[in-house]
Design a protein around this motif. Structure first.
Motif, mmCIF file in Angstrom:
data_model
loop_
_atom_site.group_PDB
_atom_site.id
_atom_site.type_symbol
_atom_site.label_atom_id
_atom_site.label_comp_id
_atom_site.label_asym_id
_atom_site.label_seq_id
_atom_site.Cartn_x
_atom_site.Cartn_y
_atom_site.Cartn_z
ATOM 1 N N ILE A 70 -1.720 -2.981 33.587
ATOM 2 C CA ILE A 70 -0.352 -3.450 33.828
ATOM 3 C C ILE A 70 0.453 -3.400 32.530
ATOM 4 C CG2 ILE A 70 1.045 -5.463 34.451
ATOM 5 C CD1 ILE A 70 -1.222 -6.161 36.465
ATOM 6 N N LEU A 71 -0.168 -3.776 31.424
ATOM 7 C CA LEU A 71 0.486 -3.708 30.118
ATOM 8 C C LEU A 71 0.851 -2.264 29.766
ATOM 9 C CD1 LEU A 71 1.370 -5.189 27.547
ATOM 10 C CD2 LEU A 71 -0.972 -4.935 26.709
ATOM 11 N N PHE A 72 -0.063 -1.335 30.017
ATOM 12 C CA PHE A 72 0.214 0.082 29.769
ATOM 13 C C PHE A 72 1.383 0.563 30.622
ATOM 14 C CE2 PHE A 72 -0.231 4.470 31.174
ATOM 15 C CZ PHE A 72 -0.194 5.138 29.965
ATOM 16 N N ILE A 73 1.384 0.219 31.895
ATOM 17 C CA ILE A 73 2.462 0.642 32.801
ATOM 18 C C ILE A 73 3.799 0.066 32.330
ATOM 19 C CG2 ILE A 73 3.358 0.422 35.160
ATOM 20 C CD1 ILE A 73 0.396 0.590 36.093
ATOM 21 N N ILE A 109 5.019 9.584 24.304
ATOM 22 C CA ILE A 109 5.259 8.374 25.092
ATOM 23 C C ILE A 109 3.926 7.778 25.560
ATOM 24 C CG2 ILE A 109 6.191 7.535 27.291
ATOM 25 C CD1 ILE A 109 8.556 9.488 26.837
ATOM 26 N N ILE A 110 3.034 8.612 26.035
ATOM 27 C CA ILE A 110 1.729 8.132 26.500
ATOM 28 C C ILE A 110 0.913 7.576 25.334
ATOM 29 C CG2 ILE A 110 -0.489 8.887 27.451
ATOM 30 C CD1 ILE A 110 1.171 10.817 29.253
ATOM 31 N N LEU A 111 0.904 8.284 24.212
ATOM 32 C CA LEU A 111 0.156 7.826 23.041
ATOM 33 C C LEU A 111 0.687 6.478 22.545
ATOM 34 C CD1 LEU A 111 -2.145 8.891 21.196
ATOM 35 C CD2 LEU A 111 -0.352 9.726 19.672
ATOM 36 N N PHE A 157 2.142 8.778 13.949
ATOM 37 C CA PHE A 157 1.569 7.992 12.856
ATOM 38 C C PHE A 157 1.415 6.531 13.257
ATOM 39 C CE2 PHE A 157 2.377 4.972 9.451
ATOM 40 C CZ PHE A 157 1.268 5.197 8.654
ATOM 41 N N GLN A 158 2.454 5.965 13.870
ATOM 42 C CA GLN A 158 2.396 4.558 14.258
ATOM 43 C C GLN A 158 1.248 4.313 15.239
ATOM 44 O OE1 GLN A 158 5.686 3.013 16.553
ATOM 45 N NE2 GLN A 158 5.411 0.989 15.683
ATOM 46 N N SER A 159 1.096 5.201 16.210
ATOM 47 C CA SER A 159 0.007 5.040 17.177
ATOM 48 C C SER A 159 -1.350 5.143 16.498
ATOM 49 C CB SER A 159 0.134 6.096 18.273
ATOM 50 O OG SER A 159 1.333 5.924 18.982
ATOM 51 N N LEU A 160 -1.521 6.133 15.641
ATOM 52 C CA LEU A 160 -2.802 6.291 14.945
ATOM 53 C C LEU A 160 -3.075 5.116 14.013
ATOM 54 C CD1 LEU A 160 -2.755 10.117 14.178
ATOM 55 C CD2 LEU A 160 -3.986 8.912 15.993
#
Length: 161
Positions: free
Chosen positions: A18-21, A96-98, A146-149
């Motif tokens: 739910i958080l991911f969605i 967006i997915i990452l 970068f932020q995601s990694l």
């Protein structure tokens, strides 16, 4: 239901989904309705030129001022190679997915640190709708990746050290 850590205070997989969605929808809505162009901003021309050079076999990313961090030009070249003229659409969705996945990992890291489901989910929902993160998510550049990694690295550091 799967859980993270076998503690009494459990963070369930369905809560993370739910958080991911939520995070994905926030980013997607901004991408569709913001009117902010996702290319041509910042260092785009340099990344575009370098990815074209990579596709032509020139792997030297050295420019006059400095050597560019290679990850984003290589990812851009990969998306150009795989998706052709549609690479902008697919790369934007990839970012967006990452970024949405990084929301989950930040929430999981918070759970490890504070052992509190409420704090963990609050952290995830706040980060999921944080304006600066959403703004850079669909703009093609190395900042979003970068932020995601960085979030993934922090999570694994906290989990294993």
């Amino acid at each position: 239901m799967g859980n993270i850590l076998g503690k009494k205070n459990i963070l369930y997989t369905n809560e993370l989904i739910i958080l991911f969605i939520f995070a994905y929808c926030c980013r997607l809505i901004y991408f569709i309705y913001s009117g902010v162009d996702n290319i041509g901003i910042g260092d785009w021309s340099r990344y575009d030129e370098q990815s074209n050079n990579i596709l032509e076999g020139n792997l030297n990313l050295n420019i006059d001022i400095f050597i560019v961090a290679p990850l984003f030009p290589y990812i851009l070249a990969f998306f150009k190679y795989i998706f052709g003229d549609n690479y902008v659409f697919f790369l934007s969705n990839f970012q967006i997915i990452l970024s949405s996945i990084s929301v989950i990992y930040l929430s999981k890291a918070c759970f490890i640190l504070f052992e509190s489901k409420k704090k963990s989910l609050l952290c995830g929902y706040l980060f999921g709708c944080f304006p600066m993160t959403i703004y850079y998510t669909h703009i093609l550049g190395q900042e979003s990746i970068f932020q995601s990694l960085f979030v993934f690295s922090c999570y694994f550091y906290i989990k294993y050290f």
